[in-house]
Design a protein around this motif. Structure first.
Motif, short mmCIF file in Angstrom:
data_model
loop_
_atom_site.label_atom_id
_atom_site.label_comp_id
_atom_site.label_asym_id
_atom_site.label_seq_id
_atom_site.Cartn_x
_atom_site.Cartn_y
_atom_site.Cartn_z
N LEU A 1 0.97 -1.03 -0.21
CA LEU A 1 0.00 -0.22 -0.27
C LEU A 1 1.01 1.46 -0.42
N LYS A 2 -0.09 2.06 -0.63
CA LYS A 2 0.50 4.03 -0.41
C LYS A 2 -0.26 3.99 0.78
N VAL A 3 0.76 4.63 1.90
CA VAL A 3 0.57 5.20 2.83
C VAL A 3 0.32 6.20 2.67
N SER B 1 -13.53 7.47 7.85
CA SER B 1 -12.57 8.59 8.14
C SER B 1 -11.37 9.40 7.83
N SER B 2 -10.69 10.04 8.16
CA SER B 2 -9.29 10.09 7.58
C SER B 2 -8.96 10.22 8.24
N LEU B 3 -7.13 10.64 8.15
CA LEU B 3 -6.32 11.58 9.49
C LEU B 3 -6.36 12.90 9.59
N HIS B 4 -8.20 13.59 8.54
CA HIS B 4 -8.07 15.42 8.76
C HIS B 4 -8.76 15.26 9.80
N LEU C 1 -7.26 8.16 1.18
CA LEU C 1 -6.17 8.33 0.32
C LEU C 1 -5.44 7.00 0.54
N THR C 2 -5.07 6.14 1.40
CA THR C 2 -4.25 4.83 1.57
C THR C 2 -5.07 4.27 0.98
N GLY C 3 -6.38 3.54 0.50
CA GLY C 3 -7.41 2.69 -0.41
C GLY C 3 -7.12 1.51 0.65
N PRO C 4 -7.95 1.02 0.02
CA PRO C 4 -7.86 -0.76 0.09
C PRO C 4 -6.57 -1.94 0.49
N ARG D 1 -12.65 7.31 -3.25
CA ARG D 1 -11.27 7.23 -3.76
C ARG D 1 -11.38 5.51 -4.25
N ASP D 2 -11.08 5.53 -5.28
CA ASP D 2 -11.30 4.27 -6.19
C ASP D 2 -10.78 3.08 -4.87
N GLY D 3 -12.25 2.28 -4.59
CA GLY D 3 -11.78 0.96 -3.41
C GLY D 3 -12.56 1.31 -3.01
N ASN D 4 -12.94 2.16 -1.89
CA ASN D 4 -12.53 2.88 -0.66
C ASN D 4 -14.35 2.26 -0.38
#
Length: 350
Positions: free
Chosen positions: A82-84, A103-106, A131-134, A253-256
């Motif tokens: 993963l691109k974390v 949610s997200s880091l925000h 933005l990390t995704g699956p 986001r693609d796949g989320n």
């Protein structure tokens, strides 16, 4: 003798007739019940198909198209394929923050602004969200998440740190701490998932086998989505339009969406979360909870407090599911007091 035999025979014949009658009645009721359920399923599918036709298939957005959510100080690092997406800010003892479902880091922005002068804060877009995704292997089980977190901290060369999480992130935080106690100095759980609760109806529907699969790829009405975000606050007006837009965009986001659906159905299949590991927690633990949490009820707070040896509990009046967003100053002060006790303890033991 023959009379007695006739009575028994008569009774047997009567029982047989009754059983036959009951069997026929049961078949009739089953048929009617099955028909009712079938019609409800067809109606629900029809409604979802109508939504698809009107709203269309849920859009998928690339990370590049969502780059406005990864401006500096955002970074990316490869872990487990993963691109974390993460942020690393401030100086001092390390504090890792894990967000909740969808949610997200925000979500930690207000805390970071208040704490980065005292701590080195590392916040992550947890896999399957932001933005990390699956995960590439599509797994969503606890062990996959725990191995990811361990590989993440190893990649960043972190030895020991404080760990905090909200909602699902709170669950991941104490699961990780119970497996890697040598890593976690102090643990903070904010409205953590774990004990049984009834989620919002939209999530129940998403967790159903057929309807959930359809929901994975269906564009939900924006108003419904906004109401779920507002539900996280005791005061719904505190959910800003920008925040609702962020949740909505990152869900696309693609796949989320499909990954989130898999996670919800995994939790359903496991009949909830594993809370047994709370008894294994040995580090100082702070439990924070808003008493107006409409997602995970406040009655879970004393359960955690009782289950985790030596834990501390703070319940905030008129606060919802995310104290770090709704009362950032007050919750940050309580966090500082709890974490700084670790430094005072280390000085006394030196």
């Amino acid at each position: 003798m023959s009379t007695r035999a006739m009575v028994i025979a008569g009774g047997t014949a009567y029982d047989h007739r009754q059983q036959t009658k009951q069997a026929k009645e049961s078949c009739r009721m089953f048929s009617e019940g099955f028909l009712t359920v079938f019609l409800m399923v067809v109606l629900t599918i029809g409604i979802l198909i109508t939504i698809v036709l009107i709203k269309g298939r849920a859009r998928q957005q690339t990370v590049a198209s969502l780059s406005h959510w990864s401006q500096p100080p955002s970074r990316f690092v490869e872990v487990n394929g993963l691109k974390v997406h993460y942020r690393d800010e401030g100086e001092g003892p390390v504090l890792i923050l894990l967000h909740g479902l969808f949610s997200s880091l925000h979500t930690w922005e207000k805390w970071v602004n208040l704490l980065q002068d005292r701590y080195r804060i590392i916040r992550i877009d947890v896999p399957n969200f932001g933005l990390t995704g699956p995960f590439p292997n599509s797994k969503v089980d606890d062990q996959t998440y725990m191995q990811f977190l361990e590989n993440f901290v190893t990649t960043l060369k972190l030895e020991r740190f404080h760990l905090a999480g909200n909602s699902l992130g709170g669950y991941f935080a104490y699961q990780y701490a119970s497996r890697y106690p040598q890593r976690v100095n102090r643990l903070v759980m904010l409205n953590a998932a774990g004990y049984f609760f009834i989620p919002p109806a939209a999530l129940i529907a998403w967790g159903m086998p057929l309807l959930g699969r359809i929901a994975d790829y269906t564009e939900a009405p924006y108003g419904l989505f906004a109401s779920l975000v507002r539900r996280a606050y005791a005061d719904p007006s505190k959910a800003t339009s920008d925040e609702i837009r962020r949740y909505n965009e990152l869900l696309h986001r693609d796949g989320n969406r499909a990954a989130g659906g898999r996670l919800i159905r995994h939790i359903r299949n496991c009949v909830g979360f594993d809370t047994s590991r709370t008894q294994l927690l040995t580090m100082p633990t702070l439990i924070m909870w808003g008493d107006q949490d409409h997602w995970i009820p406040v009655r879970h707070a004393p359960k955690y407090h009782q289950a985790i040896p030596g834990s501390e509990l703070i319940v905030y009046p008129n606060v919802g599911h995310m104290p770090m967003e709704e009362i950032p100053e007050q919750s940050a002060r309580d966090l500082i007091q709890f974490l700084d006790a670790a430094q005072e303890s280390s000085v006394c033991n030196a």
